[in-house]
Design a protein around this motif. Structure first.
Motif, PDB file in Angstrom:
ATOM      1  N   VAL A   1       0.650  -1.082   0.405  1.00  0.00           N
ATOM      2  CA  VAL A   1       0.018   0.163  -0.024  1.00  0.00           C
ATOM      3  C   VAL A   1       0.711   1.375   0.116  1.00  0.00           C
ATOM      4  O   VAL A   1       0.774   2.389  -0.856  1.00  0.00           O
ATOM      5  CB  VAL A   1      -0.713   0.033   1.033  1.00  0.00           C
ATOM      6  CG1 VAL A   1      -1.532   1.419   1.650  1.00  0.00           C
ATOM      7  CG2 VAL A   1      -1.791  -1.453   1.066  1.00  0.00           C
ATOM      8  N   ILE A   2       1.833   1.164   0.542  1.00  0.00           N
ATOM      9  CA  ILE A   2       2.522   2.385   0.690  1.00  0.00           C
ATOM     10  C   ILE A   2       3.729   2.410  -0.318  1.00  0.00           C
ATOM     11  O   ILE A   2       3.583   4.022  -0.765  1.00  0.00           O
ATOM     12  CB  ILE A   2       3.869   2.432   2.142  1.00  0.00           C
ATOM     13  CG1 ILE A   2       3.438   2.196   2.916  1.00  0.00           C
ATOM     14  CG2 ILE A   2       4.776   3.282   2.107  1.00  0.00           C
ATOM     15  CD1 ILE A   2       3.618   1.602   4.027  1.00  0.00           C
ATOM     16  N   ALA A   3       3.467   1.579  -1.354  1.00  0.00           N
ATOM     17  CA  ALA A   3       4.518   1.818  -2.588  1.00  0.00           C
ATOM     18  C   ALA A   3       3.760   2.122  -3.545  1.00  0.00           C
ATOM     19  O   ALA A   3       3.691   3.376  -4.535  1.00  0.00           O
ATOM     20  CB  ALA A   3       5.083   0.502  -3.247  1.00  0.00           C
ATOM     21  N   LEU A   4       2.181   1.989  -3.534  1.00  0.00           N
ATOM     22  CA  LEU A   4       1.465   2.032  -4.461  1.00  0.00           C
ATOM     23  C   LEU A   4       0.870   3.744  -4.125  1.00  0.00           C
ATOM     24  O   LEU A   4       0.694   4.646  -5.075  1.00  0.00           O
ATOM     25  CB  LEU A   4       0.184   1.446  -4.424  1.00  0.00           C
ATOM     26  CG  LEU A   4      -0.037   0.184  -5.334  1.00  0.00           C
ATOM     27  CD1 LEU A   4      -1.581  -0.395  -4.982  1.00  0.00           C
ATOM     28  CD2 LEU A   4      -0.525   0.279  -6.697  1.00  0.00           C
ATOM     29  N   MET A   5       1.540   4.208  -2.974  1.00  0.00           N
ATOM     30  CA  MET A   5       0.671   5.417  -1.968  1.00  0.00           C
ATOM     31  C   MET A   5       1.644   6.534  -3.007  1.00  0.00           C
ATOM     32  O   MET A   5       1.674   7.219  -3.672  1.00  0.00           O
ATOM     33  CB  MET A   5       0.988   5.832  -0.862  1.00  0.00           C
ATOM     34  CG  MET A   5      -0.916   5.351  -0.618  1.00  0.00           C
ATOM     35  SD  MET A   5      -1.947   5.652  -1.029  1.00  0.00           S
ATOM     36  CE  MET A   5      -2.215   7.289  -0.716  1.00  0.00           C
ATOM     37  N   ASP A   6       2.750   6.004  -2.872  1.00  0.00           N
ATOM     38  CA  ASP A   6       3.975   6.842  -3.366  1.00  0.00           C
ATOM     39  C   ASP A   6       3.647   6.511  -4.986  1.00  0.00           C
ATOM     40  O   ASP A   6       4.203   7.578  -5.822  1.00  0.00           O
ATOM     41  CB  ASP A   6       5.806   6.177  -2.831  1.00  0.00           C
ATOM     42  CG  ASP A   6       6.770   6.759  -4.012  1.00  0.00           C
ATOM     43  OD1 ASP A   6       6.884   7.343  -3.744  1.00  0.00           O
ATOM     44  OD2 ASP A   6       7.535   6.037  -4.216  1.00  0.00           O
ATOM     45  N   GLU A   7       3.706   5.839  -5.986  1.00  0.00           N
ATOM     46  CA  GLU A   7       2.867   5.460  -7.478  1.00  0.00           C
ATOM     47  C   GLU A   7       1.887   6.513  -7.608  1.00  0.00           C
ATOM     48  O   GLU A   7       2.522   7.335  -8.716  1.00  0.00           O
ATOM     49  CB  GLU A   7       3.429   4.160  -7.375  1.00  0.00           C
ATOM     50  CG  GLU A   7       3.415   3.546  -8.676  1.00  0.00           C
ATOM     51  CD  GLU A   7       3.159   2.344  -9.362  1.00  0.00           C
ATOM     52  OE1 GLU A   7       3.012   2.443 -10.382  1.00  0.00           O
ATOM     53  OE2 GLU A   7       3.290   1.585  -8.281  1.00  0.00           O
ATOM     54  N   ILE A   8       0.941   6.593  -6.805  1.00  0.00           N
ATOM     55  CA  ILE A   8      -0.052   6.984  -7.130  1.00  0.00           C
ATOM     56  C   ILE A   8       0.124   9.439  -6.900  1.00  0.00           C
ATOM     57  O   ILE A   8       0.158   9.636  -7.748  1.00  0.00           O
ATOM     58  CB  ILE A   8      -1.130   7.232  -5.701  1.00  0.00           C
ATOM     59  CG1 ILE A   8      -1.597   6.163  -6.681  1.00  0.00           C
ATOM     60  CG2 ILE A   8      -1.734   8.378  -6.264  1.00  0.00           C
ATOM     61  CD1 ILE A   8      -2.667   5.124  -5.469  1.00  0.00           C
TER      62      ILE A   8
END
Length: 161
Positions: free
Chosen positions: A6-13
């Motif tokens: 989730v943290i990786a996805l939030m960074d990507e977003i």
């Protein structure tokens, strides 16, 4: 240690939003459309990704709170943000987990294509991540009598000529 998905996805977003802003600044219509599609796809991945840490659960709770309309349930979204702030600090309370479970049940009563239903699914995933036990790994040093470290046990260095 692996990074919470989730943290990786939030960074990507976040990076996708920056790229979208840059495309809009230069009036690049093609890049703007591509950026919007990328952000939509990333959000679709986010709502089905289970966090592996309390911090990832906090991110999901903030996203779920942003899906809820402020006019209908301001107390629910405010409470979600409060719990997310506590999760950010590493504090998990049983009362908060119980409240989240009840909130997810209440919000899931809507239609499957409703934003409150999506928020309920995200809260459910956040509960799974927040309920995981925290494992701490600690190094155990051998007793001093068994240790081979020290001046007595240092091998002599000899030079080869």
């Amino acid at each position: 240690m692996r990074v919470d998905p989730v943290i990786a996805l939030m960074d990507e977003i976040e990076r996708a939003y920056v790229a979208l802003a840059e495309a809009r600044d230069v009036d690049d219509l093609r890049a703007t459309r591509w950026g919007l599609a990328r952000i939509a796809a990333l959000h679709q991945r986010l709502i089905v990704t289970e966090p592996t840490t309390v911090i990832g659960a906090a991110c999901l709770l903030r996203e779920a709170a942003s899906l809820l309309p402020q006019s209908q349930s301001p107390s629910c979204s405010d409470r979600l943000r409060e719990i997310a702030a506590q999760f950010d600090e590493g504090r998990r309370r049983v009362e908060d987990l119980v409240w989240l479970r009840r909130a997810a049940e209440a919000l899931s009563a809507g239609a499957p294509n409703d934003l409150s239903f999506t928020a309920a699914e995200m809260i459910g995933l956040a509960l799974k991540g927040a309920s995981r036990p925290v494992l701490l790994y600690r190094a155990v040093c051998p007793p001093a009598s068994l240790s081979m470290v020290g001046p007595r046990h240092t091998p002599a260095i000899t030079s080869i000529s």
